[in-house]
Design a protein around this motif. Sequence first.
Motif, PDB file in Angstrom:
ATOM      1  N   VAL A 123       0.830  -1.206   0.000  1.00 30.03           N
ATOM      2  CA  VAL A 123       0.000   0.000   0.000  1.00 30.03           C
ATOM      3  C   VAL A 123       0.866   1.258   0.000  1.00 30.03           C
ATOM      4  CG1 VAL A 123      -1.669   1.321   1.356  1.00 30.03           C
ATOM      5  CG2 VAL A 123      -1.988  -1.126   1.053  1.00 30.03           C
ATOM      6  N   ALA A 124       1.968   1.228   0.749  1.00 27.45           N
ATOM      7  CA  ALA A 124       2.874   2.384   0.775  1.00 27.45           C
ATOM      8  C   ALA A 124       3.412   2.676  -0.629  1.00 27.45           C
ATOM      9  CB  ALA A 124       4.017   2.133   1.745  1.00 27.45           C
ATOM     10  N   MET A 125       3.722   1.639  -1.377  1.00 26.86           N
ATOM     11  CA  MET A 125       4.194   1.825  -2.753  1.00 26.86           C
ATOM     12  C   MET A 125       3.106   2.470  -3.615  1.00 26.86           C
ATOM     13  SD  MET A 125       7.361   0.856  -3.018  1.00 26.86           S
ATOM     14  CE  MET A 125       7.634   0.568  -4.765  1.00 26.86           C
ATOM     15  N   GLU A 126       1.862   2.044  -3.432  1.00 24.51           N
ATOM     16  CA  GLU A 126       0.757   2.606  -4.206  1.00 24.51           C
ATOM     17  C   GLU A 126       0.505   4.066  -3.849  1.00 24.51           C
ATOM     18  OE1 GLU A 126      -0.687   1.292  -6.676  1.00 24.51           O
ATOM     19  OE2 GLU A 126      -0.212  -0.839  -6.525  1.00 24.51           O
TER      20      GLU A 126
ATOM     21  N   TYR B 176       7.425   6.225  -0.201  1.00 26.01           N
ATOM     22  CA  TYR B 176       8.556   5.347  -0.480  1.00 26.01           C
ATOM     23  C   TYR B 176       9.500   5.169   0.712  1.00 26.01           C
ATOM     24  CZ  TYR B 176       6.713   6.060  -5.145  1.00 26.01           C
ATOM     25  OH  TYR B 176       5.876   6.119  -6.221  1.00 26.01           O
ATOM     26  N   ASN B 177       9.611   6.178   1.569  1.00 29.09           N
ATOM     27  CA  ASN B 177      10.449   6.017   2.762  1.00 29.09           C
ATOM     28  C   ASN B 177       9.864   4.959   3.695  1.00 29.09           C
ATOM     29  OD1 ASN B 177      12.322   7.942   1.980  1.00 29.09           O
ATOM     30  ND2 ASN B 177      11.249   9.623   2.986  1.00 29.09           N
ATOM     31  N   ARG B 178       8.548   5.013   3.856  1.00 34.84           N
ATOM     32  CA  ARG B 178       7.897   4.006   4.702  1.00 34.84           C
ATOM     33  C   ARG B 178       8.019   2.617   4.061  1.00 34.84           C
ATOM     34  NH1 ARG B 178       1.602   3.229   6.893  1.00 34.84           N
ATOM     35  NH2 ARG B 178       2.234   2.056   8.730  1.00 34.84           N
ATOM     36  N   ALA B 179       7.859   2.568   2.749  1.00 40.57           N
ATOM     37  CA  ALA B 179       7.982   1.289   2.047  1.00 40.57           C
ATOM     38  C   ALA B 179       9.373   0.688   2.264  1.00 40.57           C
ATOM     39  CB  ALA B 179       7.706   1.475   0.558  1.00 40.57           C
ATOM     40  N   ASP B 180      10.394   1.529   2.206  1.00 39.35           N
ATOM     41  CA  ASP B 180      11.772   1.081   2.401  1.00 39.35           C
ATOM     42  C   ASP B 180      11.959   0.506   3.810  1.00 39.35           C
ATOM     43  OD1 ASP B 180      14.433   0.622   1.842  1.00 39.35           O
ATOM     44  OD2 ASP B 180      15.061   2.681   2.261  1.00 39.35           O
TER      45      ASP B 180
ATOM     46  N   ILE C  41       9.612 -11.021  -4.122  1.00 38.88           N
ATOM     47  CA  ILE C  41       8.774 -10.348  -5.121  1.00 38.88           C
ATOM     48  C   ILE C  41       8.592  -8.872  -4.776  1.00 38.88           C
ATOM     49  CG2 ILE C  41       7.592 -12.463  -5.803  1.00 38.88           C
ATOM     50  CD1 ILE C  41       5.164 -11.559  -4.169  1.00 38.88           C
ATOM     51  N   ARG C  42       8.639  -8.544  -3.486  1.00 37.52           N
ATOM     52  CA  ARG C  42       8.550  -7.138  -3.086  1.00 37.52           C
ATOM     53  C   ARG C  42       9.874  -6.421  -3.303  1.00 37.52           C
ATOM     54  NH1 ARG C  42       4.711  -9.958  -0.541  1.00 37.52           N
ATOM     55  NH2 ARG C  42       2.699  -8.881  -0.258  1.00 37.52           N
ATOM     56  N   LEU C  43      10.964  -7.128  -3.114  1.00 37.83           N
ATOM     57  CA  LEU C  43      12.282  -6.545  -3.411  1.00 37.83           C
ATOM     58  C   LEU C  43      12.394  -6.272  -4.909  1.00 37.83           C
ATOM     59  CD1 LEU C  43      15.073  -5.703  -2.421  1.00 37.83           C
ATOM     60  CD2 LEU C  43      15.807  -8.094  -2.653  1.00 37.83           C
ATOM     61  N   ALA C  44      11.802  -7.152  -5.716  1.00 35.86           N
ATOM     62  CA  ALA C  44      11.784  -6.937  -7.170  1.00 35.86           C
ATOM     63  C   ALA C  44      10.990  -5.672  -7.509  1.00 35.86           C
ATOM     64  CB  ALA C  44      11.169  -8.151  -7.867  1.00 35.86           C
ATOM     65  N   LYS C  45       9.850  -5.508  -6.868  1.00 37.63           N
ATOM     66  CA  LYS C  45       9.033  -4.320  -7.106  1.00 37.63           C
ATOM     67  C   LYS C  45       9.786  -3.057  -6.702  1.00 37.63           C
ATOM     68  CE  LYS C  45       4.403  -2.445  -6.298  1.00 37.63           C
ATOM     69  NZ  LYS C  45       3.058  -2.697  -5.730  1.00 37.63           N
ATOM     70  N   TRP C  46      10.475  -3.107  -5.587  1.00 37.98           N
ATOM     71  CA  TRP C  46      11.259  -1.972  -5.104  1.00 37.98           C
ATOM     72  C   TRP C  46      12.389  -1.647  -6.087  1.00 37.98           C
ATOM     73  CZ3 TRP C  46      10.838   1.907  -1.946  1.00 37.98           C
ATOM     74  CH2 TRP C  46      11.971   2.590  -1.491  1.00 37.98           C
ATOM     75  N   SER C  47      13.057  -2.682  -6.569  1.00 39.73           N
ATOM     76  CA  SER C  47      14.153  -2.471  -7.530  1.00 39.73           C
ATOM     77  C   SER C  47      13.627  -1.867  -8.823  1.00 39.73           C
ATOM     78  CB  SER C  47      14.851  -3.805  -7.821  1.00 39.73           C
ATOM     79  OG  SER C  47      15.381  -4.375  -6.643  1.00 39.73           O
ATOM     80  N   ASP C  48      12.482  -2.335  -9.281  1.00 38.96           N
ATOM     81  CA  ASP C  48      11.874  -1.801 -10.494  1.00 38.96           C
ATOM     82  C   ASP C  48      11.500  -0.341 -10.306  1.00 38.96           C
ATOM     83  OD1 ASP C  48      10.772  -2.065 -13.170  1.00 38.96           O
ATOM     84  OD2 ASP C  48       8.792  -2.002 -12.234  1.00 38.96           O
TER      85      ASP C  48
END
Length: 425
Positions: free
Chosen positions: A147-150, A154-158, A174-181
């Motif tokens: 949800v933080a990504m949406e 981004y700081n909270r997501a990290d 899969i979440r690390l992949a999303k973060w990298s993307d």
Amino acid sequence: MKKIITIACIAVLFGCQEKAQKITDSKDYDPYLITNNTPSKNALHEEFEFWQKEFDNDSTNLVEMSRMSGIHTAMFGITGDISELKTSEKLIKKSHDVSARNKDSYLRSLAHNYVSQHRFKEAQVLLDSAYTYPDNHRETEMMLFDVAMELGEYNRADTLLGKIKDPKDFNYLIRLAKWSDHNGNLDAAIKYMEQAKQIAEERDNRGLKLWVYSNIGDFYGHAGRLQDSYNSYLKTLAIEPDNHYVKKQLAWMVYSSEKDTKEANRILDSVMVNHKAPDYYLLKGQMAEFDGDTSEANKEYEKFIKATENPDYGGMYNAYLIDLYADREPQEALKLAAREITNRATPETYQLLAYAQLKAGDKEAALKTIAEYVEGKTSEPKALFHSALIYKANGMEDKVAPLKEELMGAFYELGPVKAKEIEKL
């Protein structure tokens, strides 16, 4: 930005050929286009009938309510019928109210439902509430990351990604992949997705394989690895022959890479028999526009707009509508963009606002929006494309040139109509 150099793009750059090398073969996927081949729907229908009888006997029993809410959610995924998702929402709320235990589980279920409806802020409130309970923090943290990504937090997501760190865990990878993307590192994103794929295959877990095959297919496509993308989509269909999402992605591949709108429409038509979603009309409109059939394109766009008027959709299609209205009714696009930013203030939503401002004739406001909220904050090709248009309108050719060079590698992702516009930058 993601470096997306496709065969189609290389052909354009070097003038080798007008069309890309053909990747797809109808013989590979024709068995999956048979419209009465719906094993997922059939199995779910049988389960629905069983639990519906149980639910009719006692509509206050938590087991029945939970099973029925899950079935309605699955039915939405299979049929695209938004009313199924709304019915599931009501059942989850009722379950939460009736239950004396496991409140956090119902809060997560409702949050998942809200995410599907693009009600991200409401989902976050529910998840924050679930996090106050002593159990299952990791499950809540994973959803809070999503949800933080949406929401562009981004700081909270990290921070949340750090909390769930486990390089051997599928859900973390899969979440690390999303973060990298998100950070523009597509190679790393694919690496982590491939590690997740290995876990799914080693476990021989049908659900995980379905998820990772379809999603890694998208990542391969963004990277220009169309053969890998195609093979991954076929793997998905081998497990789930009626997977509508992957069939739509195949239609996109046939259209965007091979410029075969007739075949792409054939694939899409087969999907639309069993799955109803407004965005199919949008893709059909784009293909008609590419073919130069303005009348047909407008008909399909109108079908899309009419379909999204169903109030149950809420803001699920706002981003698509803003893009479409910007050229047709820019003032309406501006209103929708303001609403979408209230819902989630991300670089991607701000670039839509800037595009609407440009089309409404306020190029200075558009430039200000890009400078403050978009530039350097996203690597998404559509955001870079709209930024380039705004820079060009403001006479900033020095900023247009490098973006155009990068966008030449995003033809597959943006599609043939946008590709023509990029060439004119």
